[in-house]
Design an enzyme around this catalytic site. Structure first.
Site, short mmCIF file in Angstrom:
data_model
loop_
_atom_site.label_atom_id
_atom_site.label_comp_id
_atom_site.label_asym_id
_atom_site.label_seq_id
_atom_site.Cartn_x
_atom_site.Cartn_y
_atom_site.Cartn_z
N ASP A 1 0.82 -1.21 0.00
CA ASP A 1 0.00 0.00 0.00
C ASP A 1 0.86 1.26 0.00
O ASP A 1 0.45 2.29 -0.55
CB ASP A 1 -0.93 0.00 1.22
CG ASP A 1 -2.10 -0.97 1.06
OD1 ASP A 1 -2.31 -1.46 -0.07
OD2 ASP A 1 -2.79 -1.23 2.06
N GLY A 2 2.05 1.20 0.62
CA GLY A 2 2.92 2.37 0.61
C GLY A 2 3.34 2.76 -0.79
O GLY A 2 3.36 3.95 -1.15
N ASN B 1 -4.18 8.96 2.34
CA ASN B 1 -4.62 8.42 3.63
C ASN B 1 -4.90 9.50 4.65
O ASN B 1 -6.01 9.62 5.16
CB ASN B 1 -3.55 7.48 4.20
CG ASN B 1 -3.73 6.05 3.76
OD1 ASN B 1 -4.75 5.69 3.18
ND2 ASN B 1 -2.74 5.23 4.02
N ASP B 2 -3.84 10.28 5.00
CA ASP B 2 -3.99 11.17 6.15
C ASP B 2 -2.92 12.24 6.20
O ASP B 2 -1.86 12.14 5.58
CB ASP B 2 -3.96 10.38 7.46
CG ASP B 2 -2.82 9.36 7.53
OD1 ASP B 2 -1.71 9.68 7.10
OD2 ASP B 2 -3.05 8.23 8.00
N ARG C 1 -4.30 18.78 24.09
CA ARG C 1 -2.94 18.35 24.45
C ARG C 1 -2.86 16.85 24.21
O ARG C 1 -3.66 16.08 24.75
CB ARG C 1 -2.61 18.71 25.89
CG ARG C 1 -2.54 20.20 26.16
CD ARG C 1 -2.09 20.51 27.59
NE ARG C 1 -0.69 20.10 27.79
CZ ARG C 1 -0.27 19.24 28.70
NH1 ARG C 1 -1.15 18.63 29.50
NH2 ARG C 1 1.01 18.95 28.83
N ALA D 1 -5.86 2.95 8.17
CA ALA D 1 -4.42 3.09 8.34
C ALA D 1 -4.12 3.56 9.77
O ALA D 1 -4.61 3.00 10.74
CB ALA D 1 -3.87 4.05 7.29
N ALA E 1 -5.12 6.01 11.51
CA ALA E 1 -6.30 6.40 12.29
C ALA E 1 -6.93 5.21 13.00
O ALA E 1 -7.42 5.34 14.13
CB ALA E 1 -7.32 7.07 11.37
N SER F 1 -5.37 2.46 14.08
CA SER F 1 -4.53 2.04 15.21
C SER F 1 -4.62 3.02 16.37
O SER F 1 -4.35 2.66 17.52
CB SER F 1 -3.08 1.88 14.76
OG SER F 1 -2.52 3.12 14.38
#
Length: 309
Positions: free
Chosen positions: A85-86, A159-160, A187, A201, A203, A205
């Site tokens: 996927d990378g 992805n993000d 924080r 992905a 998110a 985990s």
């Protein structure tokens, strides 16, 4: 975020997609052999085959031509990516402005986007290039880092976009706005802004929800927040999200874990839906739920008939 679409097609025309491009990380174990097999199959069908420049440097593929990703975007009718996927993410971001569809052959571990098993690739490609396909469109994010009113860094993400603290530092404080409305000061170790594609992905985990690719939403997922009341939230994909760094050392922002920029206090990261989208092609009968069940190892229960035996 453009919603995903699924549309099966059937055709006996073996000249569908007359120009096909190949991309893969050839030095990775096993990929060179697979690339050679796919290239031989494609040239055997009479198609014009382009091989991405860096991929071609490691292979001797007769009857093919080396081409940059920009040239592939302008010339190819479809791009076949071998890897994980990378690899697919990096290629997708660069090809997005060209709107060329992509097929993924999985040589990695997960394979949410590269969903064709390498051991069945020739059989599956034969059917797909003949027109037996499912197509879906997925949106991207684009983001910019603003410092003192000036954009200093820009990138896209499939992805993000992730704002995170430095490896050896404590928490960072972030101020988050959505469409000009103050949402919260947080924080934490960082914040993930993910697409539906990215919901499986980083998110995931970090405790975020799964979003079906057809949803027009973006998910904001805190990373190890100080206050347990800071929960993931899904906002419309039409939203403009602004994240300001209030405090914390050595913070950074990355796009799909591949493009990186260091941040200073009061830098503002502006994130919104990209005007570009990517098209993934899958084998006919492909299902997003099958992919989730296989990759996330969800329990499978027997059919009613099986339970009655």
């Amino acid at each position: 975020m453009l919603p995903a679409t699924s549309s099966p097609h059937a055709s006996s025309d073996n000249r569908l997609f007359p120009t096909v491009a190949l991309v893969g990380r050839a030095p990775v174990s096993g990929i060179a052999s697979a690339l050679t097999d796919v290239a031989a199959f494609l040239t055997g069908t009479g198609r014009c085959v382009l091989v991405e420049t860096e991929t071609a440097e490691h292979l001797a593929l007769p009857q093919t031509a080396a081409a940059s990703l920009a040239e592939i975007g302008r010339q190819a009718d479809v791009v076949i990516v071998l890897g994980g996927d990378g690899t697919m993410l990096g290629v997708a971001r660069q090809l997005a402005p060209h709107n060329v569809p992509m097929i993924g052959i999985n040589q990695g571990r997960l394979g949410f986007m590269t969903d064709i098993p390498v051991e069945r690739m020739i059989t599956v490609l034969t059917d797909m290039l003949g027109g037996s396909i499912e197509s879906e469109q997925r949106g991207l994010l684009e983001g910019a880092v603003w410092r003192d009113g000036v954009p200093i860094f820009q990138a896209m993400a499939v992805n993000d976009v992730v704002v995170s603290r430095g490896a050896g530092s404590g928490m960072i404080e972030l101020r988050v706005e959505v469409d000009g409305h103050f949402m919260y000061n947080q924080r934490s170790d960082g914040l993930i802004v993910g697409t539906p594609t990215g919901s499986t992905a980083y998110a995931l985990s970090a405790g975020g929800p799964l979003l079906h690719p057809s949803l027009g939403g973006l998910v904001l997922v805190p990373i190890a927040p100080h206050a347990l009341s800071n929960r993931p939230i899904v906002v419309p994909d039409s939203s403009e999200i602004v994240i300001e760094v209030i405090s914390g050392r050595d913070s950074s922002v990355n796009f799909d874990m591949q493009s990186l920029a260091s941040l200073q206090h009061h830098d503002r990261i502006v994130i919104k839906r990209s005007a570009h989208a990517i098209t993934f092609l899958h084998p006919h009968g492909w299902s997003y739920y099958d992919t989730l069940r296989e990759k996330l190892h969800w329990n499978e229960y027997p059919s009613v008939e099986g339970r009655l035996k």
